[in-house]
Design a protein around this motif. Structure first.
Motif, PDB file in Angstrom:
ATOM      1  N   LEU A  23       0.854  -1.183   0.000  1.00  9.06           N
ATOM      2  CA  LEU A  23       0.000   0.000   0.000  1.00  9.06           C
ATOM      3  C   LEU A  23       0.892   1.235   0.000  1.00  9.06           C
ATOM      4  O   LEU A  23       1.917   1.265   0.667  1.00  9.06           O
ATOM      5  CB  LEU A  23      -0.906   0.021   1.227  1.00  9.06           C
ATOM      6  N   ALA A  24       0.499   2.226  -0.754  1.00 12.81           N
ATOM      7  CA  ALA A  24       1.300   3.439  -0.842  1.00 12.81           C
ATOM      8  C   ALA A  24       0.373   4.639  -0.907  1.00 12.81           C
ATOM      9  O   ALA A  24      -0.786   4.508  -1.292  1.00 12.81           O
ATOM     10  CB  ALA A  24       2.181   3.384  -2.092  1.00 12.81           C
ATOM     11  N   PRO A  25       0.867   5.832  -0.545  1.00 13.75           N
ATOM     12  CA  PRO A  25       0.038   7.031  -0.669  1.00 13.75           C
ATOM     13  C   PRO A  25      -0.336   7.254  -2.131  1.00 13.75           C
ATOM     14  O   PRO A  25       0.435   6.946  -3.034  1.00 13.75           O
ATOM     15  CB  PRO A  25       0.939   8.160  -0.168  1.00 13.75           C
ATOM     16  N   VAL A  26      -1.513   7.806  -2.351  1.00 14.59           N
ATOM     17  CA  VAL A  26      -1.986   8.059  -3.711  1.00 14.59           C
ATOM     18  C   VAL A  26      -1.172   9.184  -4.334  1.00 14.59           C
ATOM     19  O   VAL A  26      -0.956  10.229  -3.730  1.00 14.59           O
ATOM     20  CB  VAL A  26      -3.487   8.419  -3.711  1.00 14.59           C
ATOM     21  N   ARG A  27      -0.714   8.944  -5.543  1.00 17.32           N
ATOM     22  CA  ARG A  27       0.040   9.933  -6.330  1.00 17.32           C
ATOM     23  C   ARG A  27      -0.688  10.068  -7.655  1.00 17.32           C
ATOM     24  O   ARG A  27      -0.735   9.134  -8.446  1.00 17.32           O
ATOM     25  CB  ARG A  27       1.460   9.442  -6.548  1.00 17.32           C
ATOM     26  N   VAL A  28      -1.304  11.234  -7.897  1.00 20.43           N
ATOM     27  CA  VAL A  28      -2.112  11.426  -9.090  1.00 20.43           C
ATOM     28  C   VAL A  28      -1.293  12.079 -10.202  1.00 20.43           C
ATOM     29  O   VAL A  28      -0.624  13.083  -9.983  1.00 20.43           O
ATOM     30  CB  VAL A  28      -3.355  12.298  -8.793  1.00 20.43           C
ATOM     31  N   VAL A  29      -1.354  11.475 -11.384  1.00 18.46           N
ATOM     32  CA  VAL A  29      -0.742  12.025 -12.588  1.00 18.46           C
ATOM     33  C   VAL A  29      -1.888  12.348 -13.535  1.00 18.46           C
ATOM     34  O   VAL A  29      -2.742  11.507 -13.792  1.00 18.46           O
ATOM     35  CB  VAL A  29       0.223  11.010 -13.243  1.00 18.46           C
ATOM     36  N   ASP A  79      -3.273  -0.728  -5.897  1.00 18.51           N
ATOM     37  CA  ASP A  79      -3.755   0.641  -6.093  1.00 18.51           C
ATOM     38  C   ASP A  79      -5.138   0.692  -6.730  1.00 18.51           C
ATOM     39  O   ASP A  79      -5.681   1.765  -6.963  1.00 18.51           O
ATOM     40  CB  ASP A  79      -2.770   1.425  -6.975  1.00 18.51           C
ATOM     41  N   ARG A  80      -5.736  -0.463  -7.004  1.00 18.86           N
ATOM     42  CA  ARG A  80      -7.021  -0.495  -7.681  1.00 18.86           C
ATOM     43  C   ARG A  80      -8.118   0.189  -6.866  1.00 18.86           C
ATOM     44  O   ARG A  80      -8.916   0.947  -7.413  1.00 18.86           O
ATOM     45  CB  ARG A  80      -7.442  -1.923  -8.005  1.00 18.86           C
ATOM     46  N   ASP A  81      -8.171  -0.059  -5.566  1.00 23.87           N
ATOM     47  CA  ASP A  81      -9.206   0.567  -4.733  1.00 23.87           C
ATOM     48  C   ASP A  81      -9.063   2.089  -4.714  1.00 23.87           C
ATOM     49  O   ASP A  81     -10.059   2.817  -4.740  1.00 23.87           O
ATOM     50  CB  ASP A  81      -9.179   0.018  -3.303  1.00 23.87           C
ATOM     51  N   GLY A  85     -11.744   4.886  -5.985  1.00 25.61           N
ATOM     52  CA  GLY A  85     -12.144   6.037  -5.177  1.00 25.61           C
ATOM     53  C   GLY A  85     -11.994   7.344  -5.935  1.00 25.61           C
ATOM     54  O   GLY A  85     -12.859   8.220  -5.875  1.00 25.61           O
ATOM     55  N   VAL A  86     -10.891   7.490  -6.676  1.00 24.75           N
ATOM     56  CA  VAL A  86     -10.674   8.689  -7.491  1.00 24.75           C
ATOM     57  C   VAL A  86     -11.740   8.756  -8.580  1.00 24.75           C
ATOM     58  O   VAL A  86     -12.295   9.820  -8.860  1.00 24.75           O
ATOM     59  CB  VAL A  86      -9.246   8.697  -8.086  1.00 24.75           C
ATOM     60  N   SER A  87     -12.047   7.620  -9.189  1.00 28.15           N
ATOM     61  CA  SER A  87     -13.081   7.575 -10.221  1.00 28.15           C
ATOM     62  C   SER A  87     -14.428   8.037  -9.668  1.00 28.15           C
ATOM     63  O   SER A  87     -15.125   8.844 -10.287  1.00 28.15           O
ATOM     64  CB  SER A  87     -13.204   6.158 -10.786  1.00 28.15           C
ATOM     65  N   PRO A 109       6.797   3.025 -12.354  1.00 28.72           N
ATOM     66  CA  PRO A 109       6.126   4.132 -11.663  1.00 28.72           C
ATOM     67  C   PRO A 109       6.138   3.908 -10.149  1.00 28.72           C
ATOM     68  O   PRO A 109       6.272   2.778  -9.682  1.00 28.72           O
ATOM     69  CB  PRO A 109       4.705   4.092 -12.211  1.00 28.72           C
ATOM     70  N   GLU A 110       5.987   4.996  -9.416  1.00 31.96           N
ATOM     71  CA  GLU A 110       5.928   4.883  -7.965  1.00 31.96           C
ATOM     72  C   GLU A 110       4.661   4.137  -7.560  1.00 31.96           C
ATOM     73  O   GLU A 110       3.607   4.343  -8.159  1.00 31.96           O
ATOM     74  CB  GLU A 110       5.891   6.265  -7.318  1.00 31.96           C
ATOM     75  N   PRO A 111       4.751   3.280  -6.549  1.00 29.92           N
ATOM     76  CA  PRO A 111       3.523   2.664  -6.025  1.00 29.92           C
ATOM     77  C   PRO A 111       2.568   3.771  -5.583  1.00 29.92           C
ATOM     78  O   PRO A 111       2.993   4.811  -5.103  1.00 29.92           O
ATOM     79  CB  PRO A 111       4.013   1.852  -4.832  1.00 29.92           C
ATOM     80  N   GLY A 112       1.278   3.547  -5.798  1.00 33.62           N
ATOM     81  CA  GLY A 112       0.277   4.547  -5.444  1.00 33.62           C
ATOM     82  C   GLY A 112      -0.092   5.457  -6.611  1.00 33.62           C
ATOM     83  O   GLY A 112      -0.995   6.277  -6.491  1.00 33.62           O
ATOM     84  N   THR A 113       0.586   5.308  -7.749  1.00 35.58           N
ATOM     85  CA  THR A 113       0.333   6.179  -8.890  1.00 35.58           C
ATOM     86  C   THR A 113      -1.012   5.853  -9.546  1.00 35.58           C
ATOM     87  O   THR A 113      -1.258   4.724  -9.924  1.00 35.58           O
ATOM     88  CB  THR A 113       1.450   6.070  -9.938  1.00 35.58           C
ATOM     89  N   ILE A 114      -1.850   6.870  -9.637  1.00 40.55           N
ATOM     90  CA  ILE A 114      -3.129   6.800 -10.335  1.00 40.55           C
ATOM     91  C   ILE A 114      -3.018   7.788 -11.490  1.00 40.55           C
ATOM     92  O   ILE A 114      -2.707   8.957 -11.283  1.00 40.55           O
ATOM     93  CB  ILE A 114      -4.311   7.213  -9.416  1.00 40.55           C
ATOM     94  N   GLU A 115      -3.248   7.314 -12.714  1.00 42.04           N
ATOM     95  CA  GLU A 115      -3.108   8.164 -13.881  1.00 42.04           C
ATOM     96  C   GLU A 115      -4.488   8.492 -14.448  1.00 42.04           C
ATOM     97  O   GLU A 115      -5.294   7.599 -14.685  1.00 42.04           O
ATOM     98  CB  GLU A 115      -2.251   7.453 -14.931  1.00 42.04           C
ATOM     99  N   ILE A 116      -4.746   9.771 -14.651  1.00 43.48           N
ATOM    100  CA  ILE A 116      -6.017  10.231 -15.194  1.00 43.48           C
ATOM    101  C   ILE A 116      -5.730  10.885 -16.548  1.00 43.48           C
ATOM    102  O   ILE A 116      -4.916  11.804 -16.636  1.00 43.48           O
ATOM    103  CB  ILE A 116      -6.685  11.275 -14.272  1.00 43.48           C
ATOM    104  N   ALA A 117      -6.370  10.383 -17.598  1.00 42.56           N
ATOM    105  CA  ALA A 117      -6.246  10.983 -18.932  1.00 42.56           C
ATOM    106  C   ALA A 117      -7.603  11.566 -19.292  1.00 42.56           C
ATOM    107  O   ALA A 117      -8.613  10.879 -19.210  1.00 42.56           O
ATOM    108  CB  ALA A 117      -5.819   9.928 -19.951  1.00 42.56           C
TER     109      ALA A 117
END
Length: 119
Positions: A23-29, A79-81, A85-87, A109-117
């Motif tokens: 588990l890692a802190p969320v990092r948004v790209v 990081d799926r959950d 949550g971001v979705s 990529p860093e653990p916790g990375t959530i990518e939004i396009a």
């Protein structure tokens, strides 16, 4: 020693990589198309919604490719959950978006990375 090569029924995002935290802190790209004025306003709205939830965009990436629909993705199964949550958080801005596992490309990529396009 466990293999990091995905099997036929295992997506790249489901890989277990030794030495990385589960588990890692969320990092948004946030990926935004270059030279699109309307997208700049949409990106600002997304950043504002994330900030209101205590998240910040760690990286704003200008991209050339345009997408027909928004995408929210993650690289590690753990990081799926967070991606879901971001979705859910961004549903009023983007509509319903099911998070998808992304293929690792280039550097890890860093653990916790959530990518939004955004389109």
């Amino acid at each position: 020693m466990a293999s990091t090569t995905p099997t036929a029924d295992e997506s790249p995002a489901a890989q277990v990589v030794p030495g990385l935290p589960a588990l890692a802190p969320v990092r948004v790209v946030l990926d935004v198309a270059r030279n699109e004025m309307g997208r700049a306003g949409r990106a600002a709205n997304i950043q504002q919604a994330l900030a209101a939830a205590g998240l910040e965009v760690a990286e704003l990436v200008p991209v050339d490719a345009q997408r027909p629909a928004p995408r929210i993705g993650y690289y590690f199964q753990s990081d799926r959950d967070a991606a879901a949550g971001v979705s859910h958080l961004l549903e009023p801005l983007l509509g319903a978006v099911d998070p998808v596992g992304l293929r690792m490309r280039g550097t890890l990529p860093e653990p916790g990375t959530i990518e939004i396009a955004i389109p």
